[in-house]
Design a protein around this motif. Structure first.
Motif, PDB file in Angstrom:
ATOM      1  N   LEU A  62       0.824  -1.211   0.000  1.00  0.00           N
ATOM      2  CA  LEU A  62       0.000   0.000   0.000  1.00  0.00           C
ATOM      3  C   LEU A  62       0.858   1.261   0.000  1.00  0.00           C
ATOM      4  CD1 LEU A  62      -2.831  -1.043   2.480  1.00  0.00           C
ATOM      5  CD2 LEU A  62      -3.099  -0.555   0.049  1.00  0.00           C
ATOM      6  N   LEU A  63       1.986   1.244   0.699  1.00  0.00           N
ATOM      7  CA  LEU A  63       2.889   2.391   0.695  1.00  0.00           C
ATOM      8  C   LEU A  63       3.403   2.679  -0.707  1.00  0.00           C
ATOM      9  CD1 LEU A  63       5.040   1.936   3.930  1.00  0.00           C
ATOM     10  CD2 LEU A  63       3.568   3.875   3.393  1.00  0.00           C
ATOM     11  N   VAL A  64       3.790   1.623  -1.421  1.00  0.00           N
ATOM     12  CA  VAL A  64       4.285   1.795  -2.792  1.00  0.00           C
ATOM     13  C   VAL A  64       3.178   2.325  -3.700  1.00  0.00           C
ATOM     14  CG1 VAL A  64       5.217   0.591  -4.804  1.00  0.00           C
ATOM     15  CG2 VAL A  64       6.046   0.020  -2.532  1.00  0.00           C
ATOM     16  N   LEU A  65       1.976   1.763  -3.575  1.00  0.00           N
ATOM     17  CA  LEU A  65       0.862   2.196  -4.419  1.00  0.00           C
ATOM     18  C   LEU A  65       0.499   3.654  -4.139  1.00  0.00           C
ATOM     19  CD1 LEU A  65      -1.476  -0.952  -4.258  1.00  0.00           C
ATOM     20  CD2 LEU A  65       0.056  -0.279  -6.108  1.00  0.00           C
ATOM     21  N   GLY A  66       0.420   4.030  -2.855  1.00  0.00           N
ATOM     22  CA  GLY A  66       0.024   5.387  -2.493  1.00  0.00           C
ATOM     23  C   GLY A  66       1.014   6.432  -2.958  1.00  0.00           C
ATOM     24  N   THR A  67       2.309   6.201  -2.707  1.00  0.00           N
ATOM     25  CA  THR A  67       3.326   7.162  -3.133  1.00  0.00           C
ATOM     26  C   THR A  67       3.461   7.205  -4.651  1.00  0.00           C
ATOM     27  OG1 THR A  67       4.992   5.436  -2.744  1.00  0.00           O
ATOM     28  CG2 THR A  67       4.653   7.062  -1.002  1.00  0.00           C
ATOM     29  N   SER A  68       3.229   6.076  -5.317  1.00  0.00           N
ATOM     30  CA  SER A  68       3.290   6.061  -6.780  1.00  0.00           C
ATOM     31  C   SER A  68       2.185   6.924  -7.373  1.00  0.00           C
ATOM     32  CB  SER A  68       3.178   4.629  -7.306  1.00  0.00           C
ATOM     33  OG  SER A  68       4.276   3.854  -6.903  1.00  0.00           O
ATOM     34  N   ILE A  69       0.987   6.845  -6.811  1.00  0.00           N
ATOM     35  CA  ILE A  69      -0.120   7.666  -7.310  1.00  0.00           C
ATOM     36  C   ILE A  69       0.188   9.144  -7.133  1.00  0.00           C
ATOM     37  CG2 ILE A  69      -2.546   8.283  -6.913  1.00  0.00           C
ATOM     38  CD1 ILE A  69      -3.060   5.357  -6.234  1.00  0.00           C
ATOM     39  N   LEU A  70       0.841   9.511  -6.023  1.00  0.00           N
ATOM     40  CA  LEU A  70       1.209  10.913  -5.795  1.00  0.00           C
ATOM     41  C   LEU A  70       2.130  11.420  -6.894  1.00  0.00           C
ATOM     42  CD1 LEU A  70       1.448  13.519  -4.089  1.00  0.00           C
ATOM     43  CD2 LEU A  70       3.322  12.406  -2.858  1.00  0.00           C
ATOM     44  N   THR A  71       3.195  10.690  -7.191  1.00  0.00           N
ATOM     45  CA  THR A  71       4.154  11.162  -8.192  1.00  0.00           C
ATOM     46  C   THR A  71       3.614  11.020  -9.613  1.00  0.00           C
ATOM     47  OG1 THR A  71       5.218   8.972  -8.187  1.00  0.00           O
ATOM     48  CG2 THR A  71       6.125  10.647  -6.726  1.00  0.00           C
ATOM     49  N   LEU A  72       2.767  10.029  -9.850  1.00  0.00           N
ATOM     50  CA  LEU A  72       2.207   9.847 -11.188  1.00  0.00           C
ATOM     51  C   LEU A  72       1.215  10.943 -11.557  1.00  0.00           C
ATOM     52  CD1 LEU A  72       1.630   5.973 -11.214  1.00  0.00           C
ATOM     53  CD2 LEU A  72       3.223   7.231 -12.671  1.00  0.00           C
ATOM     54  N   THR A  73       0.562  11.531 -10.564  1.00  0.00           N
ATOM     55  CA  THR A  73      -0.465  12.546 -10.833  1.00  0.00           C
ATOM     56  C   THR A  73       0.005  13.967 -10.550  1.00  0.00           C
ATOM     57  OG1 THR A  73      -1.364  12.296  -8.584  1.00  0.00           O
ATOM     58  CG2 THR A  73      -2.327  10.916 -10.316  1.00  0.00           C
ATOM     59  N   THR A  74       1.262  14.139 -10.132  1.00  0.00           N
ATOM     60  CA  THR A  74       1.772  15.471  -9.793  1.00  0.00           C
ATOM     61  C   THR A  74       3.090  15.701 -10.522  1.00  0.00           C
ATOM     62  OG1 THR A  74       0.857  15.117  -7.574  1.00  0.00           O
ATOM     63  CG2 THR A  74       2.215  17.065  -7.897  1.00  0.00           C
ATOM     64  N   SER A  75       3.165  16.772 -11.282  1.00  0.00           N
ATOM     65  CA  SER A  75       4.398  17.087 -12.005  1.00  0.00           C
ATOM     66  C   SER A  75       5.479  17.503 -11.011  1.00  0.00           C
ATOM     67  CB  SER A  75       4.146  18.208 -13.008  1.00  0.00           C
ATOM     68  OG  SER A  75       3.836  19.419 -12.344  1.00  0.00           O
ATOM     69  N   PRO A  76       6.762  17.362 -11.375  1.00  0.00           N
ATOM     70  CA  PRO A  76       7.843  17.745 -10.454  1.00  0.00           C
ATOM     71  C   PRO A  76       7.769  19.200 -10.012  1.00  0.00           C
ATOM     72  CG  PRO A  76       8.716  16.419 -12.257  1.00  0.00           C
ATOM     73  CD  PRO A  76       7.280  16.695 -12.581  1.00  0.00           C
ATOM     74  N   ILE A  77       7.394  20.103 -10.918  1.00  0.00           N
ATOM     75  CA  ILE A  77       7.297  21.529 -10.556  1.00  0.00           C
ATOM     76  C   ILE A  77       6.179  21.746  -9.542  1.00  0.00           C
ATOM     77  CG2 ILE A  77       6.803  23.836 -11.443  1.00  0.00           C
ATOM     78  CD1 ILE A  77       8.106  23.014 -14.048  1.00  0.00           C
ATOM     79  N   ALA A  78       5.024  21.119  -9.792  1.00  0.00           N
ATOM     80  CA  ALA A  78       3.899  21.254  -8.861  1.00  0.00           C
ATOM     81  C   ALA A  78       4.225  20.639  -7.509  1.00  0.00           C
ATOM     82  CB  ALA A  78       2.650  20.595  -9.450  1.00  0.00           C
ATOM     83  N   LEU A  79       4.973  19.538  -7.530  1.00  0.00           N
ATOM     84  CA  LEU A  79       5.352  18.889  -6.276  1.00  0.00           C
ATOM     85  C   LEU A  79       6.302  19.781  -5.475  1.00  0.00           C
ATOM     86  CD1 LEU A  79       4.875  16.245  -4.736  1.00  0.00           C
ATOM     87  CD2 LEU A  79       6.901  15.310  -5.862  1.00  0.00           C
ATOM     88  N   THR A  80       7.225  20.436  -6.173  1.00  0.00           N
ATOM     89  CA  THR A  80       8.141  21.370  -5.506  1.00  0.00           C
ATOM     90  C   THR A  80       7.373  22.506  -4.850  1.00  0.00           C
ATOM     91  OG1 THR A  80       9.868  20.894  -7.135  1.00  0.00           O
ATOM     92  CG2 THR A  80      10.139  22.872  -5.824  1.00  0.00           C
TER      93      THR A  80
END
Length: 267
Positions: free
Chosen positions: A119-137
């Motif tokens: 679940l940790l892998v799935l949850g964090t993967s969804i975060l990075t898959l749906t958020t661009s690096p600039i938006a994440l910054t």
């Protein structure tokens, strides 16, 4: 295997999840991670898996694409499972061979740990898959901005975390190229002999480290050439705004946390 790693990659598409503010997704991911360790029964974990699949569908990302991110970690998950099964003790012994005991408590803990890692892998993967690096910054910096008053380097921290995530797929591509180049020269990375495979990793790791340091140096030179000076007096072209969908997502996230806490008291 390298192509199966989804953490750090961005899946560009238009969806409700993609359009959410990055701070909302960071908050939801944090609550999700807390909920993973709060829950202590199987039926609640089943509901959590359904929630992950539902969010994946809403983000318009193929479920198989997200799930395949678990494949590179299968040995870590298996190792964690075996360690918990063999070394955790309990009163209800299910199987025993000499000093080796498998108890009901150890088996349940092992299954819980495996589920939590997945679940940790799935949850964090969804975060990075749906958020661009600039938006994440921007999201990390905005979330940590109140700490700037006490001298906390929010912008620098956000930049370092985003660069680290951004370079994961880049280094994976570089690793794949080096592996193919070394295999064409006779290197064997698929040998069943562990010692032989370890020796063959040397001609892979050295060029990879050299490439990583070279890319880091090139990035530093590029940032200096553009007069980058951190977060001082910097403005943003796009301002982060918490919209209606974000408020709904935050409300649902809080309800989910409440459900996780309540599930501990429900048999």
């Amino acid at each position: 295997m390298l192509k199966d790693i989804t953490l750090g990659q961005f899946y560009p598409t238009k969806s409700t999840i993609h359009s959410l503010d990055s701070r909302t997704k960071l908050f939801a991911t944090l609550i999700f991670m807390v909920s993973i360790f709060v829950i202590n029964n199987f039926w609640a974990y089943g509901i959590m898996f359904i929630a992950v699949i539902a969010v994946t569908k809403m983000s318009k990302i193929p479920v198989g694409y997200v799930v395949r991110g678990i494949k590179p970690l299968r040995w870590i998950i298996l190792f964690t499972f075996v360690i918990n099964v063999l070394f955790l003790r309990g009163d209800n012994v299910l199987w025993q061979l000499g000093v080796i005991k498998i108890t009901e408590q150890g088996l349940n803990t092992a299954i819980f740990m495996a589920i939590r890692l997945i679940l940790l892998v799935l949850g964090t993967s969804i975060l990075t898959l749906t958020t661009s690096p600039i938006a994440l910054t921007d999201g990390i910096e905005n979330a940590c901005s109140p700490l700037k008053k006490v001298g906390f380097p929010a912008h620098e921290l956000a930049m370092m975390m985003t660069i680290a995530l951004r370079f994961i797929p880049t280094l994976l591509d570089e690793t794949d190229k080096i592996m193919k180049a070394q295999m064409s020269r006779g290197a064997d990375f698929e040998s069943k002999n562990i010692i032989s495979r370890a020796k063959n990793m040397v001609p892979l790791l050295i060029p990879l480290f050299v490439s990583a340091f070279r890319r880091a140096d090139e990035l530093a030179i590029a940032m200096e050439a553009r007069c980058y000076r951190g977060g001082e007096n910097r403005t943003k072209m796009k301002q982060s705004v918490i919209g209606k969908n974000d408020k709904v997502a935050i409300f649902v996230t809080i309800l989910f946390l409440g459900f996780s806490i309540a599930s501990r008291f429900i048999a």
